[in-house]
Design an enzyme around this catalytic site. Structure first.
Site, mmCIF file in Angstrom:
data_model
loop_
_atom_site.group_PDB
_atom_site.id
_atom_site.type_symbol
_atom_site.label_atom_id
_atom_site.label_comp_id
_atom_site.label_asym_id
_atom_site.label_seq_id
_atom_site.Cartn_x
_atom_site.Cartn_y
_atom_site.Cartn_z
ATOM 1 N N ARG A 21 -7.399 12.656 1.048
ATOM 2 C CA ARG A 21 -6.291 13.163 1.871
ATOM 3 C C ARG A 21 -4.920 12.724 1.367
ATOM 4 O O ARG A 21 -3.924 13.347 1.643
ATOM 5 C CB ARG A 21 -6.466 12.776 3.335
ATOM 6 C CG ARG A 21 -6.299 11.308 3.602
ATOM 7 C CD ARG A 21 -6.239 11.032 5.074
ATOM 8 N NE ARG A 21 -7.549 11.138 5.700
ATOM 9 C CZ ARG A 21 -7.891 10.459 6.807
ATOM 10 N NH1 ARG A 21 -7.014 9.685 7.390
ATOM 11 N NH2 ARG A 21 -9.087 10.572 7.324
ATOM 12 N N THR A 35 -7.897 3.007 8.535
ATOM 13 C CA THR A 35 -9.102 2.176 8.607
ATOM 14 C C THR A 35 -9.209 1.549 10.006
ATOM 15 O O THR A 35 -8.262 0.932 10.488
ATOM 16 C CB THR A 35 -9.014 1.038 7.555
ATOM 17 O OG1 THR A 35 -8.584 1.612 6.317
ATOM 18 C CG2 THR A 35 -10.353 0.372 7.376
ATOM 19 N N ASN A 67 0.853 -1.191 0.000
ATOM 20 C CA ASN A 67 0.000 0.000 0.000
ATOM 21 C C ASN A 67 0.894 1.248 0.000
ATOM 22 O O ASN A 67 1.677 1.458 0.933
ATOM 23 C CB ASN A 67 -0.908 -0.037 1.236
ATOM 24 C CG ASN A 67 -1.835 1.165 1.293
ATOM 25 O OD1 ASN A 67 -1.405 2.295 1.053
ATOM 26 N ND2 ASN A 67 -3.090 0.953 1.622
ATOM 27 N N GLU A 82 -8.473 0.203 -2.653
ATOM 28 C CA GLU A 82 -9.276 0.205 -1.414
ATOM 29 C C GLU A 82 -10.229 1.369 -1.485
ATOM 30 O O GLU A 82 -9.840 2.474 -1.892
ATOM 31 C CB GLU A 82 -8.369 0.444 -0.207
ATOM 32 C CG GLU A 82 -7.708 -0.778 0.319
ATOM 33 C CD GLU A 82 -6.856 -0.431 1.523
ATOM 34 O OE1 GLU A 82 -7.109 0.585 2.200
ATOM 35 O OE2 GLU A 82 -5.916 -1.175 1.768
ATOM 36 N N HIS A 126 -5.631 3.577 -1.574
ATOM 37 C CA HIS A 126 -6.964 3.825 -1.006
ATOM 38 C C HIS A 126 -7.409 5.216 -1.465
ATOM 39 O O HIS A 126 -6.812 6.221 -1.085
ATOM 40 C CB HIS A 126 -6.847 3.775 0.529
ATOM 41 C CG HIS A 126 -8.164 3.904 1.249
ATOM 42 N ND1 HIS A 126 -8.283 3.684 2.598
ATOM 43 C CD2 HIS A 126 -9.411 4.244 0.820
ATOM 44 C CE1 HIS A 126 -9.538 3.873 2.974
ATOM 45 N NE2 HIS A 126 -10.243 4.224 1.916
ATOM 46 N N HIS A 168 -3.288 -5.279 7.721
ATOM 47 C CA HIS A 168 -3.440 -4.120 8.610
ATOM 48 C C HIS A 168 -2.557 -4.257 9.852
ATOM 49 O O HIS A 168 -2.637 -5.244 10.565
ATOM 50 C CB HIS A 168 -4.892 -3.859 9.042
ATOM 51 C CG HIS A 168 -5.118 -2.396 9.289
ATOM 52 N ND1 HIS A 168 -4.733 -1.768 10.436
ATOM 53 C CD2 HIS A 168 -5.628 -1.434 8.492
ATOM 54 C CE1 HIS A 168 -5.022 -0.484 10.357
ATOM 55 N NE2 HIS A 168 -5.551 -0.242 9.173
ATOM 56 N N HIS A 202 1.007 6.351 1.682
ATOM 57 C CA HIS A 202 1.742 7.363 2.453
ATOM 58 C C HIS A 202 2.836 8.076 1.655
ATOM 59 O O HIS A 202 3.368 9.085 2.101
ATOM 60 C CB HIS A 202 2.236 6.780 3.768
ATOM 61 C CG HIS A 202 1.063 6.442 4.656
ATOM 62 N ND1 HIS A 202 0.033 7.334 4.880
ATOM 63 C CD2 HIS A 202 0.738 5.305 5.320
ATOM 64 C CE1 HIS A 202 -0.880 6.754 5.657
ATOM 65 N NE2 HIS A 202 -0.479 5.525 5.932
ATOM 66 N N ARG A 238 -9.618 7.773 -0.800
ATOM 67 C CA ARG A 238 -10.541 8.160 0.273
ATOM 68 C C ARG A 238 -11.474 9.250 -0.218
ATOM 69 O O ARG A 238 -11.117 10.054 -1.084
ATOM 70 C CB ARG A 238 -9.761 8.659 1.496
ATOM 71 C CG ARG A 238 -8.910 7.588 2.147
ATOM 72 C CD ARG A 238 -8.327 8.102 3.447
ATOM 73 N NE ARG A 238 -9.350 8.204 4.455
ATOM 74 C CZ ARG A 238 -9.517 7.335 5.455
ATOM 75 N NH1 ARG A 238 -8.700 6.332 5.603
ATOM 76 N NH2 ARG A 238 -10.492 7.501 6.319
ATOM 77 N N GLU A 241 -10.603 -9.955 3.109
ATOM 78 C CA GLU A 241 -9.304 -9.652 3.707
ATOM 79 C C GLU A 241 -9.514 -9.637 5.209
ATOM 80 O O GLU A 241 -10.285 -8.821 5.738
ATOM 81 C CB GLU A 241 -8.775 -8.296 3.218
ATOM 82 C CG GLU A 241 -7.414 -7.966 3.847
ATOM 83 C CD GLU A 241 -6.824 -6.646 3.359
ATOM 84 O OE1 GLU A 241 -7.128 -6.209 2.221
ATOM 85 O OE2 GLU A 241 -6.070 -6.025 4.136
HETATM 86 N N1 PXP Z 1 -5.569 -3.551 4.415
HETATM 87 C C1 PXP Z 1 -6.537 -2.609 4.451
HETATM 88 C C2 PXP Z 1 -7.922 -2.992 4.071
HETATM 89 C C3 PXP Z 1 -6.239 -1.280 4.833
HETATM 90 O O1 PXP Z 1 -7.218 -0.363 4.906
HETATM 91 C C4 PXP Z 1 -4.889 -0.948 5.123
HETATM 92 C C5 PXP Z 1 -4.548 0.467 5.456
HETATM 93 O O2 PXP Z 1 -4.760 1.290 4.372
HETATM 94 C C6 PXP Z 1 -3.931 -1.960 5.039
HETATM 95 C C7 PXP Z 1 -4.288 -3.261 4.715
HETATM 96 C C8 PXP Z 1 -2.502 -1.689 5.331
HETATM 97 O O3 PXP Z 1 -2.375 -1.388 6.686
HETATM 98 P P1 PXP Z 1 -1.003 -0.848 7.248
HETATM 99 O O4 PXP Z 1 -0.767 0.483 6.621
HETATM 100 O O5 PXP Z 1 -1.235 -0.789 8.732
HETATM 101 O O6 PXP Z 1 0.045 -1.848 6.848
#
Ligand code: PXP
Length: 251
Positions: free
Chosen positions: A48, A100, A6, A69, A42, A190, A9, A44, A150
Site C-alpha cells: 500500500r 501495525t 519511518n 519492517e 515497512h 509506535h 507515509h 507490506r 522492539e
Molecule cells: N515500530 C513499528 C514496529 C511499527 O510498525 C511502526 C509503524 O510502522 C512504528 C514503529 C512507527 O509508528 P508510528 O508511525 O506510530 O510512529
C-alpha cells in the site's frame, strides 16, 4: 539513543496517485541530513505504500542503517534475504489494519519464527521482534534467536492521564529489564510524538526509538529535514536531563 525514522507515509502520498512523487528515497536522504540514525520502511504484503523498488534503492543509498519492517511471510522473507537490509523488524500484519496493531505473538508462532529468523540471520541481517512488554513474549524472543526486541509503546501513547501513562511506563521498564537480563538489545516505538517521546527517553534506556507518523506529519509543514532534527534535539535534550538527574542521585 538512536532515532529511526519511518518514511512509509511519504510513499503513502505517492501511492495516492500511483505516480513518482514524493520519492521516499529523497526523503531518506533529507531525514539523514536532519539527524536520523536509521531509516525504516515497512514492505507490506499489499504494497500500500513502500514498493520493492524503494527497498532496493534504499539499500544502495542508506549508509547509516536500513531497518525493514515486515511480516514473517515467505514472499517477503525471500525479498529481504535477497536485498539484505541491515536489520529486519518482524511485525504482525493484517490486511484491514490502518497501522501495525499490537505486538507479534512470538509464543504461538515459535517454530515458524525460529525458521524465519535463522534464514534472515544466515543472510547477515540483524533481527528484531516487535512485541508487547510481556515477560513470556520477551523470553521466547530470545529462544527463537532474535538479537533485538522492539517494545510496543502504542498503549503508552494511547494513555490519556498520568496514572495510566505511569502504569504503561512501569510495564515498559519491566520489559526492558527482563530483556536486558536475557542479553537482548532493546528498541521501542509506535505512536510516539513530539509530546510523548520525552518521558520515554527519560524513563527507558533503549538503543533505538522508531518514529514515523508524527515526524512525517510535521514535515508537511516544516520540511522533513527540520522535522527530523527537531525530534533528534528533543531526544538529546531529554537524555541529558536524565543524565543530570542520575548524577544528582549519585551524590
Ligand atoms: N515500530 C513499528 C514496529 C511499527 O510498525 C511502526 C509503524 O510502522 C512504528 C514503529 C512507527 O509508528 P508510528 O508511525 O506510530 O510512529
Amino acid at each position: 539513543m538512536k532515532l529511526g525514522v519511518n518514511i512509509d507515509h511519504i510513499a503513502t502520498i505517492r501511492q495516492a496517485r500511483k505516480t513518482f512523487e514524493p520519492d521516499p528515497v529523497t526523503a531518506a536522504s533529507l531525514a539523514t541530513l536532519g539527524g536520523a540514525d536509521i531509516i525504516t520502511v515497512h514492505l507490506r504484503e499489499d504494497r500500500r505504500h513502500i514498493q520493492d523498488r524503494d527497498v532496493r534503492l534504499l539499500k544502495e543509498m542508506v549508509f547509516t542503517k536500513l531497518n525493514l519492517e515486515m511480516a514473517a511471510a515467505r514472499d517477503i522473507v525471500d525479498i529481504a534475504v535477497e536485498i539484505k537490509p541491515d536489520q529486519v523488524t518482524l511485525v504482525p500484519e493484517r490486511r484491514q489494519e490502518i497501522t501495525t496493531e499490537g505486538g507479534l505473538d512470538v509464543v504461538s508462532q515459535k517454530e515458524t519464527l525460529a525458521e524465519v529468523i535463522k534464514r534472515l540471520k544466515n543472510a547477515g541481517i540483524l533481527v528484531s521482534l516487535f512485541i508487547d512488554p510481556e515477560e513470556s513474549q520477551i523470553s521466547v524472543s530470545r529462544d527463537v534467536g532474535a538479537q533485538y526486541i522492539e517494545l510496543h509503546t502504542g498503549n503508552y501513547a494511547l494513555a490519556r492521564d498520568d496514572v495510566s501513562r505511569g502504569k504503561m511506563i512501569e510495564k515498559l521498564q519491566m520489559g526492558l529489564k527482563t530483556a536486558q537480563k536475557l542479553g537482548l538489545q532493546v528498541n521501542a516505538g509506535h505512536g510516539l510524538t513530539y509530546h510523548n517521546t520525552g518521558l520515554i527517553v527519560e524513563s527507558l534506556d533503549v538503543e533505538e526509538l522508531h518514529i514515523g507518523h508524527s515526524i512525517i506529519s510535521r514535515s508537511v509543514f516544516v520540511g522533513i529535514q527540520k522535522a527530523v532534527s527537531e525530534m533528534k534535539e528533543l531526544i538529546i535534550r531529554h537524555s541529558s536531563q536524565k543524565q543530570q538527574s542520575n548524577r544528582k542521585d549519585d551524590y
